[in-house]
Design a protein around this motif. Structure first.
Motif, PDB file in Angstrom:
ATOM      1  N   ASP A   1     -27.074 -28.378  15.193  1.00 11.37           N
ATOM      2  CA  ASP A   1     -27.490 -28.383  16.596  1.00 11.37           C
ATOM      3  C   ASP A   1     -26.867 -27.234  17.369  1.00 11.37           C
ATOM      4  OD1 ASP A   1     -29.067 -30.676  16.379  1.00 11.37           O
ATOM      5  OD2 ASP A   1     -27.391 -32.014  16.847  1.00 11.37           O
ATOM      6  N   ASP A   2     -25.867 -26.568  16.792  1.00 10.55           N
ATOM      7  CA  ASP A   2     -25.105 -25.525  17.474  1.00 10.55           C
ATOM      8  C   ASP A   2     -25.725 -24.149  17.214  1.00 10.55           C
ATOM      9  OD1 ASP A   2     -22.433 -24.739  18.846  1.00 10.55           O
ATOM     10  OD2 ASP A   2     -22.510 -23.487  17.037  1.00 10.55           O
ATOM     11  N   VAL A   3     -26.014 -23.404  18.282  1.00  7.37           N
ATOM     12  CA  VAL A   3     -26.664 -22.104  18.129  1.00  7.37           C
ATOM     13  C   VAL A   3     -25.809 -21.106  17.357  1.00  7.37           C
ATOM     14  CG1 VAL A   3     -25.914 -21.133  20.352  1.00  7.37           C
ATOM     15  CG2 VAL A   3     -28.050 -20.348  19.294  1.00  7.37           C
ATOM     16  N   VAL A   4     -24.502 -21.128  17.536  1.00  6.95           N
ATOM     17  CA  VAL A   4     -23.633 -20.192  16.819  1.00  6.95           C
ATOM     18  C   VAL A   4     -23.631 -20.517  15.331  1.00  6.95           C
ATOM     19  CG1 VAL A   4     -21.283 -19.314  16.566  1.00  6.95           C
ATOM     20  CG2 VAL A   4     -22.229 -19.704  18.856  1.00  6.95           C
ATOM     21  N   GLU A   5     -23.551 -21.796  14.990  1.00  9.79           N
ATOM     22  CA  GLU A   5     -23.624 -22.180  13.579  1.00  9.79           C
ATOM     23  C   GLU A   5     -24.983 -21.790  12.985  1.00  9.79           C
ATOM     24  OE1 GLU A   5     -22.600 -26.312  13.121  1.00  9.79           O
ATOM     25  OE2 GLU A   5     -20.609 -26.000  13.994  1.00  9.79           O
ATOM     26  N   GLN A   6     -26.045 -21.923  13.776  1.00  8.28           N
ATOM     27  CA  GLN A   6     -27.364 -21.500  13.301  1.00  8.28           C
ATOM     28  C   GLN A   6     -27.390 -19.989  13.062  1.00  8.28           C
ATOM     29  OE1 GLN A   6     -30.968 -22.820  15.184  1.00  8.28           O
ATOM     30  NE2 GLN A   6     -30.162 -24.881  15.563  1.00  8.28           N
ATOM     31  N   ALA A   7     -26.809 -19.214  13.983  1.00  6.49           N
ATOM     32  CA  ALA A   7     -26.770 -17.757  13.806  1.00  6.49           C
ATOM     33  C   ALA A   7     -26.022 -17.386  12.531  1.00  6.49           C
ATOM     34  CB  ALA A   7     -26.129 -17.098  15.023  1.00  6.49           C
ATOM     35  N   GLU A   8     -24.897 -18.054  12.294  1.00  6.39           N
ATOM     36  CA  GLU A   8     -24.116 -17.768  11.088  1.00  6.39           C
ATOM     37  C   GLU A   8     -24.897 -18.117   9.824  1.00  6.39           C
ATOM     38  OE1 GLU A   8     -20.615 -19.974  12.176  1.00  6.39           O
ATOM     39  OE2 GLU A   8     -19.714 -18.218  13.167  1.00  6.39           O
ATOM     40  N   GLU A   9     -25.647 -19.225   9.870  1.00 11.54           N
ATOM     41  CA  GLU A   9     -26.473 -19.604   8.712  1.00 11.54           C
ATOM     42  C   GLU A   9     -27.626 -18.614   8.535  1.00 11.54           C
ATOM     43  OE1 GLU A   9     -27.406 -21.561   5.296  1.00 11.54           O
ATOM     44  OE2 GLU A   9     -25.673 -22.018   6.542  1.00 11.54           O
ATOM     45  N   CYS A  10     -28.219 -18.161   9.637  1.00 11.10           N
ATOM     46  CA  CYS A  10     -29.255 -17.115   9.547  1.00 11.10           C
ATOM     47  C   CYS A  10     -28.712 -15.914   8.784  1.00 11.10           C
ATOM     48  CB  CYS A  10     -29.664 -16.627  10.933  1.00 11.10           C
ATOM     49  SG  CYS A  10     -30.621 -17.730  11.956  1.00 11.10           S
ATOM     50  N   LEU A  11     -27.526 -15.479   9.166  1.00 10.86           N
ATOM     51  CA  LEU A  11     -26.922 -14.299   8.543  1.00 10.86           C
ATOM     52  C   LEU A  11     -26.632 -14.530   7.063  1.00 10.86           C
ATOM     53  CD1 LEU A  11     -24.624 -13.318  11.513  1.00 10.86           C
ATOM     54  CD2 LEU A  11     -26.666 -12.076  10.732  1.00 10.86           C
ATOM     55  N   ARG A  12     -26.169 -15.734   6.710  1.00 11.57           N
ATOM     56  CA  ARG A  12     -25.942 -16.042   5.284  1.00 11.57           C
ATOM     57  C   ARG A  12     -27.263 -16.002   4.511  1.00 11.57           C
ATOM     58  NH1 ARG A  12     -21.947 -19.454   7.506  1.00 11.57           N
ATOM     59  NH2 ARG A  12     -23.374 -21.223   7.695  1.00 11.57           N
ATOM     60  N   ASN A  13     -28.319 -16.560   5.112  1.00 13.58           N
ATOM     61  CA  ASN A  13     -29.625 -16.566   4.456  1.00 13.58           C
ATOM     62  C   ASN A  13     -30.165 -15.149   4.292  1.00 13.58           C
ATOM     63  OD1 ASN A  13     -29.638 -19.382   4.291  1.00 13.58           O
ATOM     64  ND2 ASN A  13     -30.687 -19.632   6.237  1.00 13.58           N
ATOM     65  N   ILE A  14     -29.991 -14.326   5.314  1.00  9.78           N
ATOM     66  CA  ILE A  14     -30.435 -12.932   5.240  1.00  9.78           C
ATOM     67  C   ILE A  14     -29.622 -12.188   4.186  1.00  9.78           C
ATOM     68  CG2 ILE A  14     -30.442 -10.735   6.513  1.00  9.78           C
ATOM     69  CD1 ILE A  14     -31.205 -12.471   9.017  1.00  9.78           C
TER      70      ILE A  14
ATOM     71  N   CYS B   1     -23.669 -16.066  20.575  1.00 12.24           N
ATOM     72  CA  CYS B   1     -23.863 -15.592  19.193  1.00 12.24           C
ATOM     73  C   CYS B   1     -23.293 -14.195  18.969  1.00 12.24           C
ATOM     74  CB  CYS B   1     -25.352 -15.580  18.845  1.00 12.24           C
ATOM     75  SG  CYS B   1     -26.111 -17.211  18.867  1.00 12.24           S
ATOM     76  N   TRP B   2     -22.995 -13.472  20.041  1.00 13.96           N
ATOM     77  CA  TRP B   2     -22.559 -12.082  19.904  1.00 13.96           C
ATOM     78  C   TRP B   2     -21.401 -11.886  18.931  1.00 13.96           C
ATOM     79  CZ3 TRP B   2     -22.655  -9.903  25.597  1.00 13.96           C
ATOM     80  CH2 TRP B   2     -23.979  -9.849  26.031  1.00 13.96           C
ATOM     81  N   PRO B   3     -20.345 -12.709  18.967  1.00 11.35           N
ATOM     82  CA  PRO B   3     -19.251 -12.464  18.001  1.00 11.35           C
ATOM     83  C   PRO B   3     -19.721 -12.533  16.538  1.00 11.35           C
ATOM     84  CG  PRO B   3     -18.482 -13.878  19.771  1.00 11.35           C
ATOM     85  CD  PRO B   3     -19.979 -13.750  19.934  1.00 11.35           C
ATOM     86  N   ALA B   4     -20.570 -13.496  16.200  1.00 10.25           N
ATOM     87  CA  ALA B   4     -21.071 -13.601  14.820  1.00 10.25           C
ATOM     88  C   ALA B   4     -21.943 -12.394  14.479  1.00 10.25           C
ATOM     89  CB  ALA B   4     -21.868 -14.892  14.635  1.00 10.25           C
ATOM     90  N   LEU B   5     -22.774 -11.972  15.413  1.00  9.15           N
ATOM     91  CA  LEU B   5     -23.656 -10.823  15.184  1.00  9.15           C
ATOM     92  C   LEU B   5     -22.837  -9.542  15.072  1.00  9.15           C
ATOM     93  CD1 LEU B   5     -26.502 -11.787  17.675  1.00  9.15           C
ATOM     94  CD2 LEU B   5     -26.360 -12.271  15.214  1.00  9.15           C
ATOM     95  N   HIS B   6     -21.784  -9.446  15.875  1.00  7.51           N
ATOM     96  CA  HIS B   6     -20.919  -8.261  15.811  1.00  7.51           C
ATOM     97  C   HIS B   6     -20.182  -8.193  14.479  1.00  7.51           C
ATOM     98  CE1 HIS B   6     -17.492  -5.603  16.632  1.00  7.51           C
ATOM     99  NE2 HIS B   6     -18.372  -4.962  17.383  1.00  7.51           N
ATOM    100  N   ARG B   7     -19.723  -9.347  13.971  1.00  6.45           N
ATOM    101  CA  ARG B   7     -19.050  -9.348  12.660  1.00  6.45           C
ATOM    102  C   ARG B   7     -19.997  -8.833  11.581  1.00  6.45           C
ATOM    103  NH1 ARG B   7     -16.899 -14.064  14.684  1.00  6.45           N
ATOM    104  NH2 ARG B   7     -18.403 -15.408  13.635  1.00  6.45           N
ATOM    105  N   ALA B   8     -21.262  -9.184  11.678  1.00  5.59           N
ATOM    106  CA  ALA B   8     -22.237  -8.779  10.665  1.00  5.59           C
ATOM    107  C   ALA B   8     -22.682  -7.331  10.842  1.00  5.59           C
ATOM    108  CB  ALA B   8     -23.459  -9.698  10.719  1.00  5.59           C
ATOM    109  N   PHE B   9     -22.890  -6.900  12.083  1.00  6.79           N
ATOM    110  CA  PHE B   9     -23.552  -5.619  12.319  1.00  6.79           C
ATOM    111  C   PHE B   9     -22.778  -4.626  13.178  1.00  6.79           C
ATOM    112  CE2 PHE B   9     -27.196  -8.675  11.848  1.00  6.79           C
ATOM    113  CZ  PHE B   9     -27.595  -8.224  10.607  1.00  6.79           C
TER     114      PHE B   9
END
Length: 147
Positions: free
Chosen positions: A64-77, A107-115
């Motif tokens: 249900d958490d958008v940040v956890e969803q973003a992190e899972e998106c990144l793992r899937n990608i 979500c910015w911190p998770a996206l920044h870690r990735a990109f």
């Protein structure tokens, strides 16, 4: 002058054909089967990763958490890119799609870690997603590294 494939020596012909490879990468998501798409498509040097949500595709569950969803998106990608011989470092473009613009900044911190070090071209869109449980979807394009 353009070389015709038939005029090339066998070794070069194989190299040129490999460059034009088109291959689908499947994650096992039920969405891929029901809708008729691939998680990613390798097209020569490029990898096109479909809009990827925060579903854990093995369990078909989503937080249900958008940040956890973003992190899972990144793992899937990252998993799809790995099958294509790439990493997140090879990403040249991303698109972020969210139904609620207020969910983007958390979500910015998770996206920044990735990109953050890669700095791909990026766009954020506010739009409806196909399932109300989805809070973010990420699409990515990568260029495969030279062999």
């Amino acid at each position: 002058m353009t070389e015709r494939l038939t005029e090339l020596p066998a070794e070069r012909r194989a190299e040129r054909l490999e460059q034009r490879e088109r291959r689908a990468i499947l994650s096992g998501s039920t969405f891929e089967e029901r809708i008729g798409y691939a998680r990613a498509v390798v097209d020569g040097d490029f990898v096109h990763v479909s809009g990827t949500t925060g579903f854990d595709y093995a369990a078909m569950t989503i937080s249900d958490d958008v940040v956890e969803q973003a992190e899972e998106c990144l793992r899937n990608i990252e998993a799809a890119l790995g099958e294509a011989g790439c990493t997140l470092a090879d990403v040249v473009r991303v698109r972020y799609m969210l139904p609620d613009r207020e969910d983007f900044e958390p979500c910015w911190p998770a996206l920044h870690r990735a990109f953050g070090a890669i700095r791909p071209a990026a766009t954020m869109l506010v739009c409806g997603l196909s399932d109300p449980r989805m809070k973010i979807e990420i699409e990515a394009y990568a260029r495969r590294p030279a062999p």
